[in-house]
Design a protein around this motif. Structure first.
Motif, PDB file in Angstrom:
ATOM      1  N   SER A 342     -11.649  15.445   2.034  1.00 16.05           N
ATOM      2  CA  SER A 342     -11.588  16.638   1.178  1.00 16.05           C
ATOM      3  C   SER A 342     -10.133  17.049   0.973  1.00 16.05           C
ATOM      4  N   ASP A 343      -9.674  18.055   1.702  1.00 14.24           N
ATOM      5  CA  ASP A 343      -8.328  18.588   1.496  1.00 14.24           C
ATOM      6  C   ASP A 343      -7.265  17.615   2.004  1.00 14.24           C
ATOM      7  N   ARG A 344      -6.082  17.628   1.339  1.00  8.10           N
ATOM      8  CA  ARG A 344      -5.012  16.714   1.728  1.00  8.10           C
ATOM      9  C   ARG A 344      -3.649  17.417   1.693  1.00  8.10           C
ATOM     10  N   TYR A 345      -2.789  16.977   2.603  1.00  9.13           N
ATOM     11  CA  TYR A 345      -1.378  17.373   2.602  1.00  9.13           C
ATOM     12  C   TYR A 345      -0.553  16.093   2.527  1.00  9.13           C
ATOM     13  N   THR A 346       0.444  16.085   1.660  1.00  7.93           N
ATOM     14  CA  THR A 346       1.332  14.928   1.508  1.00  7.93           C
ATOM     15  C   THR A 346       2.706  15.264   2.070  1.00  7.93           C
ATOM     16  N   LYS A 347       3.257  14.359   2.843  1.00  7.64           N
ATOM     17  CA  LYS A 347       4.549  14.569   3.496  1.00  7.64           C
ATOM     18  C   LYS A 347       5.611  15.015   2.500  1.00  7.64           C
ATOM     19  N   TRP A 348       6.296  16.117   2.848  1.00  5.14           N
ATOM     20  CA  TRP A 348       7.315  16.689   1.962  1.00  5.14           C
ATOM     21  C   TRP A 348       8.618  15.893   1.980  1.00  5.14           C
ATOM     22  N   HIS A 349       8.984  15.380   3.133  1.00  8.62           N
ATOM     23  CA  HIS A 349      10.335  14.814   3.298  1.00  8.62           C
ATOM     24  C   HIS A 349      10.278  13.364   3.785  1.00  8.62           C
ATOM     25  N   PRO A 350       9.947  12.434   2.887  1.00 12.64           N
ATOM     26  CA  PRO A 350      10.061  11.014   3.268  1.00 12.64           C
ATOM     27  C   PRO A 350      11.503  10.682   3.643  1.00 12.64           C
ATOM     28  N   VAL A 351      11.654   9.716   4.541  1.00  4.47           N
ATOM     29  CA  VAL A 351      12.978   9.378   5.057  1.00  4.47           C
ATOM     30  C   VAL A 351      13.676   8.427   4.085  1.00  4.47           C
ATOM     31  N   PRO A 352      14.839   8.828   3.544  1.00  2.76           N
ATOM     32  CA  PRO A 352      15.552   7.927   2.631  1.00  2.76           C
ATOM     33  C   PRO A 352      15.988   6.657   3.346  1.00  2.76           C
ATOM     34  N   PHE A 353      15.853   5.540   2.659  1.00  2.00           N
ATOM     35  CA  PHE A 353      16.191   4.211   3.154  1.00  2.00           C
ATOM     36  C   PHE A 353      15.260   3.735   4.273  1.00  2.00           C
ATOM     37  N   GLY A 354      14.312   4.596   4.699  1.00  2.00           N
ATOM     38  CA  GLY A 354      13.317   4.188   5.676  1.00  2.00           C
ATOM     39  C   GLY A 354      11.927   4.173   5.074  1.00  2.00           C
ATOM     40  N   GLU A 355      11.642   5.196   4.245  1.00  2.34           N
ATOM     41  CA  GLU A 355      10.337   5.299   3.601  1.00  2.34           C
ATOM     42  C   GLU A 355      10.440   5.231   2.075  1.00  2.34           C
ATOM     43  N   TYR A 356      11.627   5.387   1.566  1.00  2.00           N
ATOM     44  CA  TYR A 356      11.873   5.140   0.148  1.00  2.00           C
ATOM     45  C   TYR A 356      13.348   4.787  -0.023  1.00  2.00           C
ATOM     46  N   ILE A 357      13.666   4.112  -1.109  1.00  2.00           N
ATOM     47  CA  ILE A 357      15.036   3.672  -1.362  1.00  2.00           C
ATOM     48  C   ILE A 357      15.610   4.462  -2.535  1.00  2.00           C
ATOM     49  N   PRO A 358      16.529   5.399  -2.272  1.00  2.00           N
ATOM     50  CA  PRO A 358      17.210   6.064  -3.384  1.00  2.00           C
ATOM     51  C   PRO A 358      18.044   5.046  -4.173  1.00  2.00           C
ATOM     52  N   LEU A 359      18.099   5.243  -5.462  1.00  2.00           N
ATOM     53  CA  LEU A 359      18.905   4.357  -6.309  1.00  2.00           C
ATOM     54  C   LEU A 359      18.558   2.892  -6.038  1.00  2.00           C
TER      55      LEU A 359
END
Length: 549
Positions: A342-359
């Protein structure tokens, strides 16, 4: 400007750098694993004295030495990601504090100098906790105040305010040292000592003020059930442990989820036999399902089995595929018995270069080959309302979210009665990172006046009371279920509203101070040019004969 006070402090740059390094290390030791919190103000005082009266360039250098000695030991745990990642991240944090050095060098001589220094320190914390790529909040002085007298101020001024007070205490100590060491001007030693300690009285008053004010009764902090009672909730926090060595959640994703399923089913059997009372809510940690449970039939069936057995809502930490095949979501999903998610919360602060790649398309990805391991970018959440689960409003934070103010504050302002922290930290299980992050959860309990339930995939899990006391905990690398009755509280502490404004005010004041210093420097240069006169102009001929062709 006030008259200059000779300080009799070391003037040589090498000696100042040594002092700055010692002060930075003192600040690092104020945090876990040693948590010698009393060293934090001493470290700040050392930094303030080390940069006193230095030029801009020298102040930057000395402040950089201090910051490097602070951050590199503090986040030594980052080496498990990679030595290059540790060097880069600590270097970025060092740069922020180095930039504050020249400001601290000057404003400490202003009227109310310690207040200006504390504002500059807080401004640097605000800046580095938000920039670049979302920032990094480790090393905020407020996170080292849980077991100090400053903890009394947390419900009113939050982590920002507690950090400001710790920096103010250090800056005041530095001012007292300068006054005590100044050459005598004919006044008695007793009078000089009293003058030196006068700023400390101001700090003591600021620290004691929250204790003396009647706000505690108004917001129900002494007794969370006093005026804002919302009953109690029995919570089960499941720490399932990670297969294998314990530091890789992907080594066996099906067994990882099965560990949490088995513990939950075992809990259901204990409830059925009457060994324990049934929980109202079961909380699994981040990455308790490291693959999408909606696409992996085995993982999804395991969750359904656990929820059906316990017959209570389970807050599942799940990795969920996004609509874009190149993206992924890190979510806390309320899984209801009979009806499913039912209800969901999505992580606000993914870790740069660990969970996403900026640029991602930039040159950095080509230079650092390991970034290819992050095949998909984690999308940041924006939810500001608490989860509705078991008739209760629950504020959720996933892993590093607990270090940032925004997500939790937003949910608490909208009526959250309880906070949970779902975290993995498996990669860091053999480091001090897990203890540092758990300390942050204690601070969140203190400043929000709410119980905080921490579920880690293999440590540290625990239940934290609103006064910061840990009432139950599970050791790292163990499989365990924590059962606790927690008081629900829909009160909103002053800190949740005031702390963000304290941060903004520190940034504005520091920017204004920097602007005043720049303007003053420009004016002094112009004044010197006027005093020495303009250089004579080159002689010219009034009537130059025309050239003849």
């Amino acid at each position: 400007m006030p008259p200059r006070l000779p300080s009799r402090l070391p003037t040589g740059l090498p000696s100042r750098c040594v002092g700055a390094a010692a002060a930075g290390l003192a600040c690092a030791l104020a945090f876990e694993p040693l948590a010698w919190a009393w060293l934090a103000p001493i470290g700040v005082a050392g930094m303030v004295l080390a940069v006193r009266d230095l030029s801009v360039r020298r102040a930057v250098l000395v402040a950089a030495v201090f910051a490097a000695a602070f951050f590199y030991p503090l986040i030594w745990w980052m080496r498990v990601v990679g030595i290059d990642a540790w060097i880069l991240l600590a270097g970025i944090q060092t740069a922020w504090l180095a930039l504050v050095g020249p400001l601290v060098a000057r404003v400490q001589r202003w009227p109310g100098g310690p207040l200006w220094v504390a504002a500059a320190w807080l401004a640097s914390e605000v800046a580095r906790s938000s920039q670049p790529f979302g920032g990094f909040p480790w090393g905020r002085l407020g996170f080292a105040t849980a077991d100090t007298p400053l903890a009394e101020a947390l419900p009113y001024v939050g982590v920002h305010g507690a950090g400001f007070l710790a920096a103010l205490l250090g800056a005041t100590l530095a001012a007292a040292v300068v006054r005590l060491r100044a050459p005598t001007d004919g006044t008695s030693r007793v009078r000089r000592g009293a003058r030196a300690l006068a700023p400390a009285g101001v700090v003591a008053l600021l620290v004691a003020l929250p204790v003396l004010l009647p706000w505690r009764d108004v917001v129900g902090l002494d007794d969370p059930g006093a005026d804002h009672a919302a009953g109690t909730l029995r919570v089960a926090a499941v720490q399932g442990n990670v297969p294998g060595r314990g530091d890789d959640v992907l080594v066996d994703v099906e067994q990882l989820t099965r560990n949490h399923v088995d513990l939950t089913v075992d809990l259901a059997e204990r409830v059925e036999t009457g060994e324990v009372a049934p929980p109202d809510l079961v909380v699994w940690p981040e990455n308790s399902t490291a693959v999408d449970p909606f696409r992996d039939a085995t993982v999804g069936a395991g969750i359904e089995r656990a929820v059906a057995a316990i017959d209570r809502p389970v807050l599942v930490g799940a990795i969920v595929d996004a609509q874009d095949p190149g993206q992924v979501l890190n979510q806390g999903i309320v899984w209801e018995p009979g009806t499913g998610p039912s209800d969901r919360y999505t992580k606000w602060h993914p870790v740069p270069f660990g969970e996403y790649i900026p640029l991602r398309s930039g040159p950095l990805t080509a230079w650092v080959g390991r970034l290819d391991l992050v095949a998909r970018d984690m999308v940041a959440g924006t939810r500001e309302t608490p989860l509705e689960v078991a008739g209760t409003l629950v504020a959720d934070a996933i892993c590093f979210d607990v270090g940032y103010d925004d997500g939790l504050y937003a949910q608490v302002r909208r009526g959250a009665e309880l906070a949970v922290v779902q975290t993995s930290n498996a990669m860091f299980v053999f480091t001090d990172q897990i203890d540092q992050q758990f300390a942050m959860s204690r601070l969140r309990a203190l400043e929000t006046g709410k119980h905080v339930v921490v579920t880690a995939i293999n440590g540290v899990s625990g239940v934290i009371a609103p006064d910061g006391t840990v009432t139950a905990s599970a050791a790292p690398r163990t499989a365990e279920v924590l059962l606790a009755d927690v008081a629900l509280n829909d009160a909103t502490t002053p800190a949740v509203h005031l702390a963000p404004w304290l941060g903004r005010a520190a940034v504005w004041l520091s920017a204004a101070a920097a602007l005043l210093l720049v303007v003053g420097r420009v004016r002094r240069r112009r004044s010197r040019l006027v005093d020495h006169g303009a250089p004579p102009a080159a002689p010219t001929r009034a009537h130059e004969p025309a050239l003849q062709g």
